[in-house]
Write a protein that holds these residues in place. Structure first.
Motif, PDB file in Angstrom:
ATOM      1  N   ILE A  22     -10.501 -96.355  -5.140  1.00  9.24           N
ATOM      2  CA  ILE A  22     -10.229 -96.871  -3.784  1.00  9.24           C
ATOM      3  C   ILE A  22      -9.375 -95.851  -3.039  1.00  9.24           C
ATOM      4  O   ILE A  22      -8.308 -95.459  -3.519  1.00  9.24           O
ATOM      5  CB  ILE A  22      -9.492 -98.229  -3.860  1.00  9.24           C
ATOM      6  CG1 ILE A  22     -10.379 -99.267  -4.555  1.00  9.24           C
ATOM      7  CG2 ILE A  22      -9.091 -98.710  -2.455  1.00  9.24           C
ATOM      8  CD1 ILE A  22      -9.699-100.612  -4.792  1.00  9.24           C
ATOM      9  N   ILE A  23      -9.877 -95.377  -1.915  1.00  9.62           N
ATOM     10  CA  ILE A  23      -9.166 -94.354  -1.141  1.00  9.62           C
ATOM     11  C   ILE A  23      -8.668 -94.981   0.162  1.00  9.62           C
ATOM     12  O   ILE A  23      -9.471 -95.387   1.008  1.00  9.62           O
ATOM     13  CB  ILE A  23     -10.109 -93.169  -0.811  1.00  9.62           C
ATOM     14  CG1 ILE A  23     -10.673 -92.545  -2.099  1.00  9.62           C
ATOM     15  CG2 ILE A  23      -9.375 -92.119   0.023  1.00  9.62           C
ATOM     16  CD1 ILE A  23     -11.897 -91.665  -1.873  1.00  9.62           C
ATOM     17  N   ILE A  24      -7.356 -95.121   0.289  1.00 11.64           N
ATOM     18  CA  ILE A  24      -6.774 -95.642   1.542  1.00 11.64           C
ATOM     19  C   ILE A  24      -6.463 -94.422   2.402  1.00 11.64           C
ATOM     20  O   ILE A  24      -5.539 -93.652   2.104  1.00 11.64           O
ATOM     21  CB  ILE A  24      -5.464 -96.415   1.274  1.00 11.64           C
ATOM     22  CG1 ILE A  24      -5.647 -97.448   0.151  1.00 11.64           C
ATOM     23  CG2 ILE A  24      -4.938 -97.032   2.567  1.00 11.64           C
ATOM     24  CD1 ILE A  24      -6.320 -98.714   0.511  1.00 11.64           C
ATOM     25  N   LEU A  25      -7.267 -94.215   3.407  1.00 16.36           N
ATOM     26  CA  LEU A  25      -7.161 -93.012   4.253  1.00 16.36           C
ATOM     27  C   LEU A  25      -6.376 -93.393   5.507  1.00 16.36           C
ATOM     28  O   LEU A  25      -6.854 -94.171   6.334  1.00 16.36           O
ATOM     29  CB  LEU A  25      -8.586 -92.537   4.608  1.00 16.36           C
ATOM     30  CG  LEU A  25      -8.817 -91.212   5.334  1.00 16.36           C
ATOM     31  CD1 LEU A  25      -8.306 -91.246   6.761  1.00 16.36           C
ATOM     32  CD2 LEU A  25      -8.206 -90.043   4.607  1.00 16.36           C
ATOM     33  N   ILE A  26      -5.159 -92.880   5.614  1.00  9.87           N
ATOM     34  CA  ILE A  26      -4.268 -93.258   6.725  1.00  9.87           C
ATOM     35  C   ILE A  26      -4.489 -92.296   7.887  1.00  9.87           C
ATOM     36  O   ILE A  26      -4.068 -91.139   7.847  1.00  9.87           O
ATOM     37  CB  ILE A  26      -2.800 -93.234   6.258  1.00  9.87           C
ATOM     38  CG1 ILE A  26      -2.625 -94.199   5.072  1.00  9.87           C
ATOM     39  CG2 ILE A  26      -1.855 -93.613   7.396  1.00  9.87           C
ATOM     40  CD1 ILE A  26      -1.369 -93.979   4.274  1.00  9.87           C
ATOM     41  N   ASN A  27      -5.188 -92.792   8.898  1.00 11.66           N
ATOM     42  CA  ASN A  27      -5.486 -91.959  10.057  1.00 11.66           C
ATOM     43  C   ASN A  27      -4.400 -92.170  11.110  1.00 11.66           C
ATOM     44  O   ASN A  27      -4.452 -93.086  11.901  1.00 11.66           O
ATOM     45  CB  ASN A  27      -6.857 -92.322  10.637  1.00 11.66           C
ATOM     46  CG  ASN A  27      -7.258 -91.349  11.741  1.00 11.66           C
ATOM     47  OD1 ASN A  27      -6.411 -90.627  12.264  1.00 11.66           O
ATOM     48  ND2 ASN A  27      -8.539 -91.334  12.087  1.00 11.66           N
ATOM     49  N   ASN A  28      -3.383 -91.299  11.056  1.00 13.21           N
ATOM     50  CA  ASN A  28      -2.299 -91.404  12.050  1.00 13.21           C
ATOM     51  C   ASN A  28      -2.299 -90.181  12.953  1.00 13.21           C
ATOM     52  O   ASN A  28      -1.262 -89.752  13.432  1.00 13.21           O
ATOM     53  CB  ASN A  28      -0.932 -91.581  11.348  1.00 13.21           C
ATOM     54  CG  ASN A  28      -0.650 -90.442  10.373  1.00 13.21           C
ATOM     55  OD1 ASN A  28      -1.366 -89.442  10.350  1.00 13.21           O
ATOM     56  ND2 ASN A  28       0.388 -90.597   9.575  1.00 13.21           N
ATOM     57  N   SER A  29      -3.472 -89.615  13.125  1.00 13.19           N
ATOM     58  CA  SER A  29      -3.712 -88.526  14.099  1.00 13.19           C
ATOM     59  C   SER A  29      -2.907 -87.253  13.830  1.00 13.19           C
ATOM     60  O   SER A  29      -2.434 -86.598  14.745  1.00 13.19           O
ATOM     61  CB  SER A  29      -3.398 -88.995  15.537  1.00 13.19           C
ATOM     62  OG  SER A  29      -3.917 -90.259  15.744  1.00 13.19           O
TER      63      SER A  29
END
Ligand SMILES: C/C(NCc1cnc(C)nc1N)=C(/S)[C@H](O)COP(=O)(O)OP(=O)(O)O
Ligand SMILES: [Mg+2]
Length: 563
Positions: free
Chosen positions: A462-469
């Motif tokens: 499970i990959i939690i990809l945190i897109n915070n720019s």
């Protein structure tokens, strides 16, 4: 059975309990790979590039006695060297194996492809010597067994990477059969007199101490699970408060009564920094004091009353005992110390009740608080959580881990993107763990390709990809246009990697309700990885990162020393 050099090497790895070796093909290593493939129980796992191949071997070494990665000469090895440097910094025995030029070319004046364009090919060995504990070149079959054994033994004993290059026309040459693996795995034994003297000095120091505390550091990670268990037995005997430094998160069973939380200066768990500061005898085990772990050198709490236990040295106050190995020393200490619960009682007396994180409005924009609350819900005793360099480090410190859960990080080397290939290697070894990665958008862009290998092997990571720019850590240390990155459709990338037959899942979540649904889907999805791209506001980061970032920036910004 007729052995060859490649089979000798592969058999040694299989004898050590490795069932996999990671590789990227290149014409200098093809014959070697053919020979290694003849060894039973050693599957070759192919990677997209050599950086990821090296990190996959490093991740495998987090679960096994060592990891091994095979690359081609120069163009392959140079990329892998970054992962080898990381393994060195993180004290992990990664064996980097490189194909090498035909041994007739040495000294021939020949200019060869993939090389620097001159006829002295020793530069790679010279570079490898700087980032490994041992580097050997196998240019003749008769010296192969001795060189191979020496490199592997050095890596295991020192818990550091080693390097072997094998000429492409030597890999299939006849070689002797390997003998018992005990000649490699027999570990060094501690100096008995120093062992006894160190234990005696510790007992005397502890008898004088009012409120000793134990602080566990990241170096025990590489000493292996057995040592972690021994340390847990020691802390149970001592009965005092036990804290873990950030690099050691997950290395002490957190459900035990003695566990008080993370020691990380100003951003320690509540009450822990005061506890460590007020202790009259700090027992550090495997501690690493660097600029990040001391929050820009603001919390290096070490005095002459303290005990510093490292992998082969122990310092008690002002006395040094060397040749004292952790695996021998910890049990001796555990059998000699008396209980002293003072520090734990002091901690409990001041401890405030833990606050429950409220469930966010499911339709509100997703925050890191809600994200972490939901990740916490997915952590069980079988979970291994990889924390990528980034704000994930700081959030990761706040997870409560059930006994059995593990956390892996790379806080000394800190190569962004490490978590994807390293988790790939780890999960090849541990497919039945609940493997979760917390990774930022910036990091993911460096090594994303290895997700396709997770798809290829149907791995339910499970990959939690945190897109915070962008690069939030860097923003909090020192902002500028260089911290912005081109956005990707991270979830959409999974379809690209799936191509015609993959079973990866790419999901997006911009609020709590969508995340709830995505997490449920991910936990149920067993025949491939699930990437959950979560949209997080660029300004939403851990308060700890803000404090830490300011202090690290200050340390980075110290005026030059006067000439
Ligand atoms: C660029 C860099 N460090 C510098 C760096 C640059 N290159 C390599 C290989 N390793 C490094 N640590 C770092 S920590 C970014 O903030 C990571 O961004 P991301 O993955 O998006 O995480 P956050 O947003 O939480 O910070
Ligand atoms: Mg980011």
């Amino acid at each position: 059975m007729e052995y060859t050099v490649g089979q000798y090497l592969a058999t040694r790895l299989a004898q050590l309990g490795l069932n996999h070796v990671f590789a990227v093909a290149g014409d200098y290593n093809l014959t070697l790979l053919d020979e290694m493939a003849k060894a039973k129980d050693l599957e070759q796992v192919y990677c997209c590039n050599e950086l990821n191949c090296g990190f996959a071997g490093e991740g495998y070494a987090r679960a096994r006695i060592m990891g091994a990665s095979v690359v081609t000469f120069s163009v392959g090895a140079f990329s892998a060297f970054n992962a080898v440097g990381g393994a060195f910094a993180e004290n992990l025995p990664l064996l980097l194996i490189s194909g090498a030029p035909n041994n007739n070319d040495y000294g021939s004046g020949h200019i060869l492809h993939h090389t620097m364009g001159y006829s002295d090919y020793r530069y790679q060995m010279e570079m490898a010597k700087k980032i490994t504990c041992e580097a050997v070149s196998v240019a003749h079959a008769d010296e192969a067994p001795c060189l191979i054994d020496h490199a592997i033994r050095s890596a295991i004993r020192n818990r550091k990477p080693a390097y072997i290059e094998i000429s492409c026309n030597v890999a299939n040459q006849p070689c002797t059969e390997p003998g018992p693996i005990s000649s490699i795995t027999n570990s060094l034994i501690s100096d008995d007199e120093s062992l006894k003297a160190a234990a005696k000095a510790c007992v005397e120091a502890l008898e004088k101490a009012k409120n000793p505390v134990v602080i566990i550091g990241g170096k025990i990670r590489s000493a292996g699970c057995a040592v972690s268990k021994q340390v847990a037995e020691l802390t149970k005997k001592l009965g005092c408060a036990v804290a873990t430094m950030a690099q050691a998160k997950g290395l002490s069973p957190e459900e035990e009564a003695e566990y008080v939380g993370t020691f990380w200066g100003d951003i320690s768990s509540p009450g822990v920094e005061d506890l460590v500061r007020d202790s009259d005898c700090r027992i550090y085990i495997g501690a690493v004091f660097n600029d990040y772990s001391t929050v820009g050198w603001t919390c290096k709490l070490v005095s002459d009353n303290d005990i510093l236990i490292s992998s082969h040295h122990t310092r008690v106050g002002k006395k040094e005992f060397s040749g004292v190995y952790l695996k021998d020393f910890i049990p001796v200490l555990a059998s000699s110390v008396k209980k002293n619960t003072t520090s734990l009682e002091q901690f409990k007396a001041k401890k405030l009740p833990a606050k429950e994180t409220p469930v966010a409005d499911g339709n509100a924009a997703l925050t890191t608080v809600e994200l972490c609350r939901q990740i916490q819900g997915a952590i069980n005793k079988d979970t291994t959580l990889f924390l990528e360099t980034g704000d994930s480090w700081f959030h990761g410190m706040h997870f409560n881990l059930p006994n059995g859960a593990r956390v892996e990080s790379e806080m000394q080397w800190g190569h962004i993107g490490w978590s994807i290939p390293s988790m790939f290697g780890y999960a090849v070894s541990e497919p039945n763990r609940r493997n979760i990665i917390m990774v930022g958008d910036g990091s993911f862009q460096l090594t994303a390709q290895e997700v396709c290998q997770m798809i290829r092997r149907n791995m339910p990571v499970i990959i939690i990809l945190i897109n915070n720019s962008g690069y939030t850590i860097e923003v909090k240390i020192h902002d500028g246009p260089y911290n912005r990155i081109k956005n990707w459709d991270y979830a959409g990338l999974i379809d690209v990697f799936n191509a015609e037959d993959g079973k990866g899942l790419g999901l997006k979540a911009k609020n709590g309700a969508e995340l709830e649904k995505a997490m449920k889907t991910a936990l149920a999805h067993k025949d491939g990885p699930t990437l959950i791209e979560v949209d997080i506001d660029a300004q939403d980061c851990s308060p700890d990162l803000v404090v830490w970032g300011k202090k690290v920036a200050k340390a980075n910004g110290r005026a030059p020393r006067k000439a």
